[in-house]
Scaffold this motif. Structure first.
Motif, PDB file in Angstrom:
ATOM      1  N   LYS A   3       0.859  -1.190   0.000  1.00 37.85           N
ATOM      2  CA  LYS A   3       0.000   0.000   0.000  1.00 37.85           C
ATOM      3  C   LYS A   3       0.890   1.234   0.000  1.00 37.85           C
ATOM      4  CE  LYS A   3      -3.622   2.353   2.585  1.00 37.85           C
ATOM      5  NZ  LYS A   3      -3.089   3.671   2.396  1.00 37.85           N
ATOM      6  N   ASN A   5       1.052   5.522   0.064  1.00 36.62           N
ATOM      7  CA  ASN A   5       0.368   6.774   0.392  1.00 36.62           C
ATOM      8  C   ASN A   5       0.878   7.863  -0.523  1.00 36.62           C
ATOM      9  OD1 ASN A   5      -0.988   5.627   2.649  1.00 36.62           O
ATOM     10  ND2 ASN A   5       0.869   5.842   3.848  1.00 36.62           N
ATOM     11  N   LYS A   6      -0.034   8.535  -1.204  1.00 33.69           N
ATOM     12  CA  LYS A   6       0.337   9.617  -2.111  1.00 33.69           C
ATOM     13  C   LYS A   6       0.667  10.874  -1.313  1.00 33.69           C
ATOM     14  CE  LYS A   6      -1.369  12.141  -6.119  1.00 33.69           C
ATOM     15  NZ  LYS A   6      -2.514  12.265  -7.054  1.00 33.69           N
ATOM     16  N   TYR A  19       7.298  14.715   6.300  1.00 36.09           N
ATOM     17  CA  TYR A  19       6.311  13.638   6.249  1.00 36.09           C
ATOM     18  C   TYR A  19       6.469  12.780   7.498  1.00 36.09           C
ATOM     19  CZ  TYR A  19       3.525   9.723   4.585  1.00 36.09           C
ATOM     20  OH  TYR A  19       2.564   8.753   4.465  1.00 36.09           O
ATOM     21  N   PHE A  97       5.122   8.824  -3.689  1.00 42.72           N
ATOM     22  CA  PHE A  97       4.401   7.901  -2.832  1.00 42.72           C
ATOM     23  C   PHE A  97       5.324   7.392  -1.736  1.00 42.72           C
ATOM     24  CE2 PHE A  97       2.129   7.826  -6.803  1.00 42.72           C
ATOM     25  CZ  PHE A  97       0.805   7.754  -6.427  1.00 42.72           C
ATOM     26  N   GLY A  99       5.634   4.139   1.185  1.00 44.87           N
ATOM     27  CA  GLY A  99       5.124   2.846   1.630  1.00 44.87           C
ATOM     28  C   GLY A  99       6.162   1.771   1.438  1.00 44.87           C
TER      29      GLY A  99
END
Length: 101
Positions: A3, A5-6, A19, A97, A99
Motif C-alpha cells: 500500500k 500513500n500519495k 512527512y 508515494f 510505503g
C-alpha cells in the motif's frame, strides 16, 4: 509494492516537505531539486539525521537506496511510461508515494 500513500508535490523545481510516517513514527524531511542537465535529486533526513544528500531520483526506484535506513518503507516517484522525473510534471503526471516498495 504494498500500500502506497500519495504525497503531494508542487510543480516547482526546488521544494522541501516533511512527512510523518504513519507506520513507523519516523519523521522524514525531504528536499527535491533540479540538477544541471535537468535531472532531479533528493536530500533525505530521518528523525533529524541526514541520510542522503544529492541522491539522483529514478522513476519507480526507491529514493532511499538501502532498506535499513528507510525503516522498512521508502519513497518512490511514479511517472507515466517510466519517464525521468521532471518537476514540471509533479502533482499531475508524476507523483510521490510512501510505503513498502
Amino acid at each position: 509494492m504494498g500500500k502506497l500513500n500519495k504525497i503531494t508535490l508542487l510543480a516547482v523545481a526546488n521544494q522541501s516537505l516533511s512527512y510523518d510516517a504513519p507506520d513507523n513514527g519516523a519523521r522524514y524531511q525531504l528536499r527535491f531539486y533540479e540538477l544541471a542537465g535537468g535531472q532531479m535529486a533528493a536530500d533525505v533526513d530521518i528523525d533529524d539525521v541526514p541520510i542522503l544528500r544529492g541522491q539522483r531520483i529514478v522513476a519507480e526506484c526507491p529514493i532511499i537506496p538501502y532498506k535499513a535506513s528507510a525503516k522498512n518503507a521508502n519513497f518512490v516517484i511514479l511517472t507515466n511510461g517510466d519517464d525521468e522525473p521532471d518537476w514540471r510534471e509533479f502533482g499531475t503526471e508524476q507523483n510521490l508515494f510512501y510505503g513498502a516498495v
